[in-house]
Design an enzyme around this catalytic site. Sequence first.
Site, mmCIF file in Angstrom:
data_model
loop_
_atom_site.group_PDB
_atom_site.id
_atom_site.type_symbol
_atom_site.label_atom_id
_atom_site.label_comp_id
_atom_site.label_asym_id
_atom_site.label_seq_id
_atom_site.Cartn_x
_atom_site.Cartn_y
_atom_site.Cartn_z
ATOM 1 N N GLU A 154 0.831 -1.198 0.000
ATOM 2 C CA GLU A 154 0.000 0.000 0.000
ATOM 3 C C GLU A 154 0.872 1.256 0.000
ATOM 4 O O GLU A 154 1.794 1.371 0.798
ATOM 5 C CB GLU A 154 -0.926 -0.015 1.220
ATOM 6 C CG GLU A 154 -1.934 -1.146 1.131
ATOM 7 C CD GLU A 154 -2.418 -1.655 2.482
ATOM 8 O OE1 GLU A 154 -2.425 -0.872 3.435
ATOM 9 O OE2 GLU A 154 -2.778 -2.849 2.561
ATOM 10 N N GLU B 223 -4.229 -7.080 2.174
ATOM 11 C CA GLU B 223 -3.016 -7.728 2.698
ATOM 12 C C GLU B 223 -2.910 -9.189 2.275
ATOM 13 O O GLU B 223 -1.838 -9.672 1.919
ATOM 14 C CB GLU B 223 -2.976 -7.640 4.220
ATOM 15 C CG GLU B 223 -2.497 -6.308 4.775
ATOM 16 C CD GLU B 223 -3.528 -5.208 4.648
ATOM 17 O OE1 GLU B 223 -4.706 -5.510 4.358
ATOM 18 O OE2 GLU B 223 -3.167 -4.037 4.833
ATOM 19 N N PHE C 13 2.769 -2.437 8.943
ATOM 20 C CA PHE C 13 2.934 -2.665 10.377
ATOM 21 C C PHE C 13 2.864 -4.192 10.565
ATOM 22 O O PHE C 13 2.026 -4.832 9.936
ATOM 23 C CB PHE C 13 1.799 -2.035 11.198
ATOM 24 C CG PHE C 13 1.899 -0.542 11.367
ATOM 25 C CD1 PHE C 13 1.551 0.310 10.332
ATOM 26 C CD2 PHE C 13 2.329 0.019 12.568
ATOM 27 C CE1 PHE C 13 1.630 1.689 10.481
ATOM 28 C CE2 PHE C 13 2.413 1.396 12.730
ATOM 29 C CZ PHE C 13 2.065 2.237 11.680
ATOM 30 N N ALA C 14 3.694 -4.712 11.432
ATOM 31 C CA ALA C 14 3.687 -6.162 11.648
ATOM 32 C C ALA C 14 2.297 -6.629 12.057
ATOM 33 O O ALA C 14 1.906 -7.764 11.793
ATOM 34 C CB ALA C 14 4.707 -6.546 12.713
ATOM 35 N N ASP C 15 1.539 -5.737 12.670
ATOM 36 C CA ASP C 15 0.184 -6.085 13.097
ATOM 37 C C ASP C 15 -0.718 -6.403 11.903
ATOM 38 O O ASP C 15 -1.608 -7.244 11.994
ATOM 39 C CB ASP C 15 -0.422 -4.930 13.882
ATOM 40 C CG ASP C 15 0.543 -4.385 14.920
ATOM 41 O OD1 ASP C 15 0.308 -4.615 16.100
ATOM 42 O OD2 ASP C 15 1.561 -3.758 14.545
ATOM 43 N N PHE C 16 -0.517 -5.706 10.809
ATOM 44 C CA PHE C 16 -1.372 -5.952 9.638
ATOM 45 C C PHE C 16 -1.011 -7.277 8.974
ATOM 46 O O PHE C 16 -1.809 -7.843 8.221
ATOM 47 C CB PHE C 16 -1.248 -4.833 8.595
ATOM 48 C CG PHE C 16 -1.481 -3.457 9.127
ATOM 49 C CD1 PHE C 16 -2.083 -3.242 10.348
ATOM 50 C CD2 PHE C 16 -1.089 -2.334 8.387
ATOM 51 C CE1 PHE C 16 -2.288 -1.951 10.849
ATOM 52 C CE2 PHE C 16 -1.297 -1.050 8.865
ATOM 53 C CZ PHE C 16 -1.888 -0.862 10.089
ATOM 54 N N HIS D 291 -0.882 -1.465 16.624
ATOM 55 C CA HIS D 291 0.191 -0.968 15.756
ATOM 56 C C HIS D 291 1.555 -1.024 16.440
ATOM 57 O O HIS D 291 2.434 -0.235 16.112
ATOM 58 C CB HIS D 291 -0.075 0.484 15.337
ATOM 59 C CG HIS D 291 -1.182 0.690 14.362
ATOM 60 N ND1 HIS D 291 -2.502 0.473 14.656
ATOM 61 C CD2 HIS D 291 -1.169 1.101 13.062
ATOM 62 C CE1 HIS D 291 -3.260 0.759 13.601
ATOM 63 N NE2 HIS D 291 -2.479 1.135 12.623
HETATM 64 C C1 TPP Z 1 -5.597 -4.026 7.364
HETATM 65 C C2 TPP Z 1 -5.000 -2.681 7.336
HETATM 66 N N1 TPP Z 1 -4.225 -2.330 6.301
HETATM 67 C C3 TPP Z 1 -3.679 -1.101 6.231
HETATM 68 C C4 TPP Z 1 -3.901 -0.190 7.220
HETATM 69 C C5 TPP Z 1 -3.258 1.202 7.139
HETATM 70 N N2 TPP Z 1 -4.304 2.186 6.867
HETATM 71 C C6 TPP Z 1 -4.907 2.863 7.846
HETATM 72 S S1 TPP Z 1 -6.138 3.826 7.269
HETATM 73 C C7 TPP Z 1 -5.815 3.381 5.681
HETATM 74 C C8 TPP Z 1 -6.624 3.939 4.578
HETATM 75 C C9 TPP Z 1 -8.031 3.527 4.709
HETATM 76 O O1 TPP Z 1 -8.772 4.069 3.667
HETATM 77 P P1 TPP Z 1 -10.339 4.112 3.767
HETATM 78 O O2 TPP Z 1 -10.867 2.786 4.102
HETATM 79 O O3 TPP Z 1 -10.829 4.720 2.508
HETATM 80 O O4 TPP Z 1 -10.646 5.072 5.013
HETATM 81 P P2 TPP Z 1 -10.279 6.596 5.147
HETATM 82 O O5 TPP Z 1 -8.932 6.675 5.752
HETATM 83 O O6 TPP Z 1 -10.355 7.206 3.814
HETATM 84 O O7 TPP Z 1 -11.320 7.122 6.073
HETATM 85 C C10 TPP Z 1 -4.782 2.465 5.614
HETATM 86 C C11 TPP Z 1 -4.282 1.873 4.389
HETATM 87 C C12 TPP Z 1 -4.690 -0.594 8.303
HETATM 88 N N3 TPP Z 1 -4.937 0.216 9.317
HETATM 89 N N4 TPP Z 1 -5.246 -1.820 8.330
#
Ligand code: TPP
Lengths: 324, 324, 334, 334
Positions: B29, B59, B82-85, B128
């Site tokens: 990502e 993921e 993040f290792a959590d993901f 995280h």
């Molecule tokens: C499973 C997972 N992958 C990646 C992330 C990192 N991450 C946090 S918010 C985000 C974007 C999310 O986009 P969206 O669902 O459109 O929500 P928005 O931030 O636009 O409100 C990402 C990639 C995460 N928190 N969880």
Amino acid sequence: MSTVTYKEASCLALAEEMRRDPTVWTLGEDVGDGGVFGQYTGLRDEFGPDRVVSTPISEATIMGAAVGAAMVGTRPVVELRFADFALCAMDEMVNQAAKARYMFGGQTRVPVVIRQPIGMWRSSAAQHSQSLESWYVHTPGFVVLAPGTPADNHGLLKSAIRCDDPVIFMEHKDSWDVEGEIPDGGDKTVPIGKAKIIRPGEDLTIVTWSGAVQVALQAAEAAAGKGVSVEIVDLRSLWPWDKEAVFQSVEKTRRLVVLHEAVKVCGFGAEVAATVSETMGDRLATPVRRLGAPRIPIPYAPPLENLCRVRVADVMTTVEEMGV
Amino acid sequence: MSTVTYKEASCLALAEEMRRDPTVWTLGEDVGDGGVFGQYTGLRDEFGPDRVVSTPISEATIMGAAVGAAMVGTRPVVELRFADFALCAMDEMVNQAAKARYMFGGQTRVPVVIRQPIGMWRSSAAQHSQSLESWYVHTPGFVVLAPGTPADNHGLLKSAIRCDDPVIFMEHKDSWDVEGEIPDGGDKTVPIGKAKIIRPGEDLTIVTWSGAVQVALQAAEAAAGKGVSVEIVDLRSLWPWDKEAVFQSVEKTRRLVVLHEAVKVCGFGAEVAATVSETMGDRLATPVRRLGAPRIPIPYAPPLENLCRVRVADVMTTVEEMGV
Amino acid sequence: MSTSSPPETGGPTVSAQRVRALFATMCRIRAFEEAAERAAKEGLITGAAHLSIGQEATAAGVCGNLRTSDLITSTHRGHGHTIAKGASADAMMRELFGRAGGTSDGKGGSMHIADFSVGMLGANGIVAAGIPIAAGAAQAKRLLGEDAVVACFFGDGAVNRGPFLEGLNWARIYDLPVLFVCEDNRYAARTRTGAMTGGPGPAARAESLGVPAHPIDGNDVMAVDALAGQLVEEMRAGGGPQFIHAKTYRQKGHTVADPGTWRPAEEIAQFLEHDPMTIARQFLIDAGAGPADLDAIVADAQQEMADAYDSAAAAPWPDDGLAATDVQDIGGPA
Amino acid sequence: MSTSSPPETGGPTVSAQRVRALFATMCRIRAFEEAAERAAKEGLITGAAHLSIGQEATAAGVCGNLRTSDLITSTHRGHGHTIAKGASADAMMRELFGRAGGTSDGKGGSMHIADFSVGMLGANGIVAAGIPIAAGAAQAKRLLGEDAVVACFFGDGAVNRGPFLEGLNWARIYDLPVLFVCEDNRYAARTRTGAMTGGPGPAARAESLGVPAHPIDGNDVMAVDALAGQLVEEMRAGGGPQFIHAKTYRQKGHTVADPGTWRPAEEIAQFLEHDPMTIARQFLIDAGAGPADLDAIVADAQQEMADAYDSAAAAPWPDDGLAATDVQDIGGPA
Ligand SMILES: Cc1ncc(C[n+]2csc(CCOP(=O)(O)OP(=O)(O)O)c2C)c(N)n1
Ligand SMILES: Cc1ncc(C[n+]2csc(CCOP(=O)(O)OP(=O)(O)O)c2C)c(N)n1
Ligand SMILES: [Mg+2]
Ligand SMILES: [Mg+2]
């Protein structure tokens, strides 16, 4: 007392708890049809399809839905079929179930029982044979149980269902048909966190659990034939684990072998060995030894699969090396 | 030698390997936009969107696609943020990447590097902040690396990319801005499986890795002030780990502390402690001690988060208790 | 808001009084997040905070149709949902600051904001993780014989994660009263979701899973309110899951640390004009509200959140002992 | 089969000669699995084995349009795909028996049957796991500048797992030549998938992800061949992913240990009549083939598999040393 199989014991325990508490329900693939190993036989007939819920092949949501369901006041018993498939629901288990209570500051609890059978069984090969209990012991939030006998499967499953913490409940696939006695009446539980001395002895302690209990028993018998008296501690609960029982036994025997089916490297045996060495190192006659699987995926061919098992002969060699 | 940050070091390493080998590519990502921590800055400009592939939030498929891509002759560098993901891709990592070569009898290999930053960092809280290296060490098939310095991040990432095994590559989020020297020229790698004595000493050995290296260095300094000479072994590679280096150091100091940021219970420290106790128990002046996080999810509030960290004072107390 | 009466039926017209209440909620969300933004810049919020500025109408419009006994799940961008569902802004702000008296004792922070006492089952640091949780909560409520609708918020990035498919399918086959609300703000972190989303988009995916989908201007609180009201009513009457595809815009960057200026300036400008606050305000003016009255609503909200800020800034850290509580009942943290 | 020429273009007519070859492949699959079934009952196959008896037309019809350099991924029910892609039945049977000379040295068994030398990237013990792998393989081939189409087989149960959505979306947005083949045999283990699948089903889901979907009678090898031929051709010409929803039936139980008799007897009977072998045979008879000729094809296949059975039964176990090989290069198994 009645004699039942390990599998029947768990089915009885679940039925008893479902009768006792209407908020207990179960969900997973094919559970309405008795489950892949038959460990849910008859439950849908008694409790109906809303409490014995057959699901799509959606491990992440089986687990995630259980988290939501537990948060609002029910007690889901999740069936994940093979511990290997649990990997498809790891976020829901670890990031959600195990952490929710803490990260929401105690506003909620997640009383869910996560059944995920472990272990080698009839050439199940690399994706259907894993024993990953040490992962869950490492993970804050989880209780981890691994019953080795029908009675413990019965009594611990009941305790797990009554527990307010998320419980990883690992049955061993090779034990389904093992017979044993369980108490009648259905109100007896086995306490979480208490080990059981399943064979008393003087010269050496074997700490073990789950399917490896059978190996330990055979090895103890063989050792007895050579004049060595082995005490076997079946941990049953891996988190919390009964340190006192282990310390007490080792205090007496001064020799400890930790024996498990999982990969030895970073297995839960490492935790037990490190703890005992740290706590009572100077009282040990000889360093703690660990026995577990080699660090290889489980192969299919029966003779190769067998090489991944700790065998009685391996235990005997270790016992001899420990100079008893 | 040039001075770069830990983050820049990894970016340089990846760029160098991508120049050297056209089958190396990266996916995850936002990597096309430099990655969430900036560790992919500039790569899309140089290598284009087909080799620096920004992906959907998928993921499981980021990881699963990398497995397929590795099987057919490319070398994907997977970014999991993040290792959590990574828990969202656990099946693809463990059941697929780690096992494919074995269960297909060596017909294929899965040369994939799985970057998953670990550790506590600026109130990142329970979802995280995890450090799950011991899970992967327990899992057959994986190489597990956890560089603690810019030079190691550079040299080990290069080795990881060149390695034919799936490599779990764990950078520490708190180290991104740490500066250090790396060799010029871009052809120097750091060998997998070799520890580094980052501070020689006589009285006590600290075995550590990743972010905890900084804690160890500070503690060693403090100990020196009290006349205690600490040797620090930075493992860098957790599987395989450099047993010889550890044994040698402990042979000299006869005292071992294993120090890591991850939860102590069933952490990789247990494996090191159990192995050293088992192998050289009678040469130890005092039992091996472990220092790690308590078994709690990581809290948000800075002072609470800090309670999960092993602090220099904790190390000092342990050193004192070990009677040096 | 969470106990307000259901919307007028019979058409898209909503009463000015109702919109006034929704506007007030939106003002409170906006003011809360502006205060949070300030606090983050001042170093008072140490962890990541994701602002929903520009997206307030969805939170207000959906939660305005829920009872306290109804439930919601949320995302990393969850302040708005939490306020709209009825949580205390003061406790929330303390949580963001990591202080005593926070909704989660300061143990969760912004990304894990939650208030179970008002049916807010938690923000989530894992994209899409709330979807299965929402489905399971609805299923359990039915098992318990309790009526509850569950609103499940997620972003346009979440529709590419597996749990989206699994969770919607689940809600459909068990016929659960879950209102799925996709807040489509065009971006997932720095990535345009359009480029990452195959096919016609979130609504088509929901429909393909048997969940009726309703695209809507998510910045128009009147429209969101009317639609949500109708769908919630259907679900209360025993209907299955529904899906709202709310088109909106994240006026700020991904986190407070991201200025978000890497997006096309015209796009930002366009949406700043299509601000949900402006739209609601205009509706109220057209319906006869006095500007001074509306300004007072804004000022009240700002005062409330300034107080929350001060209260949080003055609050002590959580007691050290809390670090080890609420891990689990059985098995200590050692 | 894997190197056979592309199908006639210009219409659904396929030549009898081509069908004869497809029929031969189907006979080999059927005979292989009947031999395997026998071996399992005799205790010679120790692990789980899932038979695709009744589903042979999909494997043959799809793989008949692939080159050796094309790739496939498969499922737990993968013998048919593997044979159709060109693997040696002898080596496969040894693998099922866990013997030396097996495709994976006896280390994988039926559930991990694979032959990378003919582009068969592996069966999989995890439902839906092959979907992302197929997408990634296609992406890598493009990066390498090599032409390859990837056929990805999975069951109707797999459409409820997250990777289905993620993998199809992935193939769409990167425009990858992946032919998704959903073999819909109505059941996932003991569960009817109809009850578990919300909405109109697999094809609608694929379409919602931007992947054009084609429902078809999966038991009609002529139809499968014509459709797969056309889609593969489009993909070779640079087209993106395609989806076949092949309706078929699992004549046997879920595994060799399951008699499968818990299903409605009429349903079983209906599909035994609609057997893919019968359909192909009838087509060939209608096209002028002699029954004796067709019987000979059957007999040849049976002989080949009887030989494979004997060869496997006579083969030694794998060398003990193999247990520890091919784990990884760096870091021993200790
Ligand atoms: C499973 C997972 N992958 C990646 C992330 C990192 N991450 C946090 S918010 C985000 C974007 C999310 O986009 P969206 O669902 O459109 O929500 P928005 O931030 O636009 O409100 C990402 C990639 C995460 N928190 N969880
Ligand atoms: C992730 C996962 N969940 C569950 C299983 C157990 N399992 C094996 S096959 C199967 C049924 C699969 O059904 P379908 O996809 O329709 O394929 P079919 O067996 O009908 O060919 C199940 C549930 C598994 N192997 N993997
Ligand atoms: Mg978004
Ligand atoms: Mg099926």
